[in-house]
Scaffold this motif. Structure first.
Motif, PDB file in Angstrom:
ATOM      1  N   TRP A  14       0.924  -0.967   0.041  1.00  0.00           N
ATOM      2  CA  TRP A  14       0.124  -0.001   0.079  1.00  0.00           C
ATOM      3  C   TRP A  14       0.821   1.283  -0.014  1.00  0.00           C
ATOM      4  O   TRP A  14       0.519   2.184  -0.811  1.00  0.00           O
ATOM      5  CB  TRP A  14      -0.888  -0.130   1.187  1.00  0.00           C
ATOM      6  CG  TRP A  14      -1.709   1.161   1.520  1.00  0.00           C
ATOM      7  CD1 TRP A  14      -2.552   1.691   0.470  1.00  0.00           C
ATOM      8  CD2 TRP A  14      -1.831   2.130   2.392  1.00  0.00           C
ATOM      9  NE1 TRP A  14      -3.382   2.966   1.062  1.00  0.00           N
ATOM     10  CE2 TRP A  14      -2.548   3.109   2.190  1.00  0.00           C
ATOM     11  CE3 TRP A  14      -0.938   2.329   3.524  1.00  0.00           C
ATOM     12  CZ2 TRP A  14      -2.822   4.215   3.156  1.00  0.00           C
ATOM     13  CZ3 TRP A  14      -0.944   3.098   4.405  1.00  0.00           C
ATOM     14  CH2 TRP A  14      -2.046   4.223   4.195  1.00  0.00           C
ATOM     15  N   ARG A  15       1.891   1.249   0.792  1.00  0.00           N
ATOM     16  CA  ARG A  15       2.705   2.222   0.879  1.00  0.00           C
ATOM     17  C   ARG A  15       3.533   2.694  -0.183  1.00  0.00           C
ATOM     18  O   ARG A  15       3.939   3.586  -0.924  1.00  0.00           O
ATOM     19  CB  ARG A  15       3.762   2.241   2.176  1.00  0.00           C
ATOM     20  CG  ARG A  15       2.936   2.672   3.427  1.00  0.00           C
ATOM     21  CD  ARG A  15       3.755   2.802   4.718  1.00  0.00           C
ATOM     22  NE  ARG A  15       3.014   3.061   5.717  1.00  0.00           N
ATOM     23  CZ  ARG A  15       3.410   3.269   7.043  1.00  0.00           C
ATOM     24  NH1 ARG A  15       4.926   3.215   7.062  1.00  0.00           N
ATOM     25  NH2 ARG A  15       2.855   3.616   7.882  1.00  0.00           N
ATOM     26  N   SER A  16       3.788   1.251  -0.964  1.00  0.00           N
ATOM     27  CA  SER A  16       4.621   1.741  -2.324  1.00  0.00           C
ATOM     28  C   SER A  16       3.734   2.246  -3.386  1.00  0.00           C
ATOM     29  O   SER A  16       4.057   2.825  -4.132  1.00  0.00           O
ATOM     30  CB  SER A  16       5.157   0.282  -2.649  1.00  0.00           C
ATOM     31  OG  SER A  16       5.915  -0.402  -1.866  1.00  0.00           O
ATOM     32  N   ASP A  17       2.536   1.602  -3.223  1.00  0.00           N
ATOM     33  CA  ASP A  17       1.459   2.148  -4.175  1.00  0.00           C
ATOM     34  C   ASP A  17       1.361   3.771  -4.026  1.00  0.00           C
ATOM     35  O   ASP A  17       1.086   4.703  -4.840  1.00  0.00           O
ATOM     36  CB  ASP A  17       0.135   1.575  -4.095  1.00  0.00           C
ATOM     37  CG  ASP A  17       0.194  -0.014  -4.562  1.00  0.00           C
ATOM     38  OD1 ASP A  17       1.000  -0.371  -5.400  1.00  0.00           O
ATOM     39  OD2 ASP A  17      -0.872  -0.607  -4.235  1.00  0.00           O
ATOM     40  N   LEU A  18       1.381   4.264  -2.701  1.00  0.00           N
ATOM     41  CA  LEU A  18       1.183   5.445  -2.456  1.00  0.00           C
ATOM     42  C   LEU A  18       2.244   6.408  -3.076  1.00  0.00           C
ATOM     43  O   LEU A  18       2.246   7.597  -3.560  1.00  0.00           O
ATOM     44  CB  LEU A  18       0.970   5.916  -0.970  1.00  0.00           C
ATOM     45  CG  LEU A  18      -0.284   5.459  -0.176  1.00  0.00           C
ATOM     46  CD1 LEU A  18      -0.254   5.595   1.218  1.00  0.00           C
ATOM     47  CD2 LEU A  18      -1.431   6.361  -0.931  1.00  0.00           C
ATOM     48  N   GLU A  19       3.538   5.816  -3.032  1.00  0.00           N
ATOM     49  CA  GLU A  19       4.613   6.293  -3.447  1.00  0.00           C
ATOM     50  C   GLU A  19       4.658   6.553  -4.866  1.00  0.00           C
ATOM     51  O   GLU A  19       4.759   7.545  -5.471  1.00  0.00           O
ATOM     52  CB  GLU A  19       6.071   5.764  -3.067  1.00  0.00           C
ATOM     53  CG  GLU A  19       7.354   6.411  -3.555  1.00  0.00           C
ATOM     54  CD  GLU A  19       8.522   5.658  -3.149  1.00  0.00           C
ATOM     55  OE1 GLU A  19       9.463   6.215  -3.054  1.00  0.00           O
ATOM     56  OE2 GLU A  19       8.299   4.355  -2.827  1.00  0.00           O
ATOM     57  N   GLU A  20       4.146   5.339  -5.497  1.00  0.00           N
ATOM     58  CA  GLU A  20       4.127   5.499  -7.120  1.00  0.00           C
ATOM     59  C   GLU A  20       3.022   6.678  -7.463  1.00  0.00           C
ATOM     60  O   GLU A  20       3.389   7.513  -8.385  1.00  0.00           O
ATOM     61  CB  GLU A  20       3.770   4.321  -7.580  1.00  0.00           C
ATOM     62  CG  GLU A  20       4.731   3.391  -7.619  1.00  0.00           C
ATOM     63  CD  GLU A  20       5.912   3.695  -8.405  1.00  0.00           C
ATOM     64  OE1 GLU A  20       5.873   4.178  -9.577  1.00  0.00           O
ATOM     65  OE2 GLU A  20       7.096   3.452  -7.793  1.00  0.00           O
ATOM     66  N   THR A  21       1.831   6.777  -6.712  1.00  0.00           N
ATOM     67  CA  THR A  21       1.102   7.977  -6.959  1.00  0.00           C
ATOM     68  C   THR A  21       1.540   9.256  -6.974  1.00  0.00           C
ATOM     69  O   THR A  21       1.305   9.962  -7.723  1.00  0.00           O
ATOM     70  CB  THR A  21      -0.429   7.472  -5.996  1.00  0.00           C
ATOM     71  OG1 THR A  21      -0.800   6.217  -6.228  1.00  0.00           O
ATOM     72  CG2 THR A  21      -1.279   8.483  -6.410  1.00  0.00           C
ATOM     73  N   ALA A  22       2.315   9.448  -5.687  1.00  0.00           N
ATOM     74  CA  ALA A  22       2.927  10.549  -5.574  1.00  0.00           C
ATOM     75  C   ALA A  22       3.823  10.864  -6.617  1.00  0.00           C
ATOM     76  O   ALA A  22       4.206  12.236  -7.017  1.00  0.00           O
ATOM     77  CB  ALA A  22       3.644  10.453  -4.012  1.00  0.00           C
ATOM     78  N   LYS A  23       4.700  10.001  -6.950  1.00  0.00           N
ATOM     79  CA  LYS A  23       5.628  10.215  -8.307  1.00  0.00           C
ATOM     80  C   LYS A  23       4.718  10.728  -9.601  1.00  0.00           C
ATOM     81  O   LYS A  23       5.253  11.468 -10.247  1.00  0.00           O
ATOM     82  CB  LYS A  23       6.437   8.916  -8.651  1.00  0.00           C
ATOM     83  CG  LYS A  23       7.538   8.668  -7.337  1.00  0.00           C
ATOM     84  CD  LYS A  23       8.101   7.260  -7.981  1.00  0.00           C
ATOM     85  CE  LYS A  23       9.314   6.905  -7.076  1.00  0.00           C
ATOM     86  NZ  LYS A  23       9.826   5.610  -7.306  1.00  0.00           N
ATOM     87  N   ARG A  24       3.902  10.034  -9.652  1.00  0.00           N
ATOM     88  CA  ARG A  24       3.028  10.321 -10.864  1.00  0.00           C
ATOM     89  C   ARG A  24       2.449  11.991 -10.848  1.00  0.00           C
ATOM     90  O   ARG A  24       2.461  12.667 -11.576  1.00  0.00           O
ATOM     91  CB  ARG A  24       1.827   9.322 -11.141  1.00  0.00           C
ATOM     92  CG  ARG A  24       2.458   8.064 -11.869  1.00  0.00           C
ATOM     93  CD  ARG A  24       1.055   7.116 -12.215  1.00  0.00           C
ATOM     94  NE  ARG A  24       0.213   7.060 -11.394  1.00  0.00           N
ATOM     95  CZ  ARG A  24       0.321   5.643 -10.548  1.00  0.00           C
ATOM     96  NH1 ARG A  24       1.450   5.049 -10.823  1.00  0.00           N
ATOM     97  NH2 ARG A  24      -0.588   5.421  -9.369  1.00  0.00           N
ATOM     98  N   LYS A  25       1.915  12.228  -9.559  1.00  0.00           N
ATOM     99  CA  LYS A  25       1.406  13.537  -9.474  1.00  0.00           C
ATOM    100  C   LYS A  25       2.523  14.474  -9.605  1.00  0.00           C
ATOM    101  O   LYS A  25       2.361  15.641 -10.162  1.00  0.00           O
ATOM    102  CB  LYS A  25       0.912  13.652  -8.003  1.00  0.00           C
ATOM    103  CG  LYS A  25       0.272  15.043  -7.798  1.00  0.00           C
ATOM    104  CD  LYS A  25      -0.533  15.187  -6.557  1.00  0.00           C
ATOM    105  CE  LYS A  25      -1.155  16.332  -6.122  1.00  0.00           C
ATOM    106  NZ  LYS A  25      -1.754  16.387  -4.921  1.00  0.00           N
ATOM    107  N   VAL A  26       3.832  14.332  -9.087  1.00  0.00           N
ATOM    108  CA  VAL A  26       4.972  15.248  -9.193  1.00  0.00           C
ATOM    109  C   VAL A  26       5.127  15.649 -10.810  1.00  0.00           C
ATOM    110  O   VAL A  26       5.366  16.636 -11.240  1.00  0.00           O
ATOM    111  CB  VAL A  26       6.067  15.019  -8.289  1.00  0.00           C
ATOM    112  CG1 VAL A  26       7.305  15.696  -8.700  1.00  0.00           C
ATOM    113  CG2 VAL A  26       5.997  14.964  -6.917  1.00  0.00           C
ATOM    114  N   ALA A  27       5.337  14.439 -11.408  1.00  0.00           N
ATOM    115  CA  ALA A  27       5.513  14.413 -12.994  1.00  0.00           C
ATOM    116  C   ALA A  27       4.425  15.257 -13.665  1.00  0.00           C
ATOM    117  O   ALA A  27       4.951  15.958 -14.575  1.00  0.00           O
ATOM    118  CB  ALA A  27       5.465  12.975 -13.360  1.00  0.00           C
ATOM    119  N   GLN A  28       3.187  14.866 -13.223  1.00  0.00           N
ATOM    120  CA  GLN A  28       2.087  15.737 -13.746  1.00  0.00           C
ATOM    121  C   GLN A  28       2.277  17.229 -13.526  1.00  0.00           C
ATOM    122  O   GLN A  28       1.882  18.113 -14.620  1.00  0.00           O
ATOM    123  CB  GLN A  28       0.747  15.408 -13.419  1.00  0.00           C
ATOM    124  CG  GLN A  28       0.208  13.936 -13.841  1.00  0.00           C
ATOM    125  CD  GLN A  28      -0.924  13.300 -13.219  1.00  0.00           C
ATOM    126  OE1 GLN A  28      -1.460  13.751 -12.367  1.00  0.00           O
ATOM    127  NE2 GLN A  28      -1.417  12.219 -13.810  1.00  0.00           N
TER     128      GLN A  28
END
Length: 144
Positions: A14-28
Motif C-alpha cells: 500500500w505504501r509503495s502504491d502511495l509512493e508511485e501515485t505521488a511520483k505520478r502527481k509530481v510528474a504531472q
C-alpha cells in the motif's frame, strides 16, 4: 526462512502504491509548470514584439490600439505569473508528499528486513538447540 512472508506485506504494498501515485502527481505538476512557463515566455516575447512595433506606428488610432493591446498583454503576463507561482507551490507540496511517502515505504522495508533477520536468528537458534539435543543424546548412548 523464505517460506514465511512478511507480516505487514499488504501495508508495504500500500505504501509503495502511495509512493508511485505521488511520483505520478509530481510528474504531472511538473509538466503543467513547464507548459505554464512556455505560455509566460510566449506572452513576454509578444510584449517585446509589440513594444518594438510601436516605434514604427505613425497613426494615432493605431497607437491607441497598440497601447490597449499592450495593456492587455501586461495583464495576461501578471495573471500568468500568478498562475505560475500557484503551480510552483503545488509542485512543492507534491514533492513534499512524495518525500513523505518515500520515507514511509523505507520504514516498512526496514521493518521487513528486521523481521527477516529476527526470523533467521530464531531458525538458527532452533537448529542449534536441535543439534545440541542430538549431541547430548549421542553422548548419553556412548556412556551407557
Amino acid at each position: 526462512m523464505a517460506s514465511q512472508p512478511f507480516s505487514m506485506e499488504k501495508i508495504l504494498d500500500w505504501r509503495s502504491d502511495l509512493e508511485e501515485t505521488a511520483k505520478r502527481k509530481v510528474a504531472q505538476v511538473q509538466v503543467k509548470l513547464n507548459a505554464q512557463q512556455a505560455v509566460l515566455e510566449d506572452l513576454i516575447r509578444e510584449n517585446i514584439k509589440v513594444k518594438n512595433e510601436r516605434l514604427k506606428i505613425n497613426k494615432i488610432n493605431d497607437m491607441r490600439h497598440q497601447q490597449l493591446y499592450k495593456a492587455l498583454l501586461d495583464e495576461k503576463i501578471i495573471h500568468q505569473k500568478n498562475q505560475l507561482d500557484l503551480t510552483q507551490k503545488e509542485l512543492e507540496a507534491a514533492q513534499a508528499e512524495l518525500l513523505e511517502a518515500h520515507k514511509d515505504r523505507k520504514v516498512m522495508e526496514k521493518l521487513k528486513e528486521k523481521e527477516l533477520w529476527t526470523t533467521a536468528e530464531l531458525i538458527k537458534k532452533e537448529e542449534q538447540q536441535q543439534l545440541d539435543e542430538i549431541a547430548t543424546l549421542s553422548f548419553g548412548r556412548v556412556l551407557y
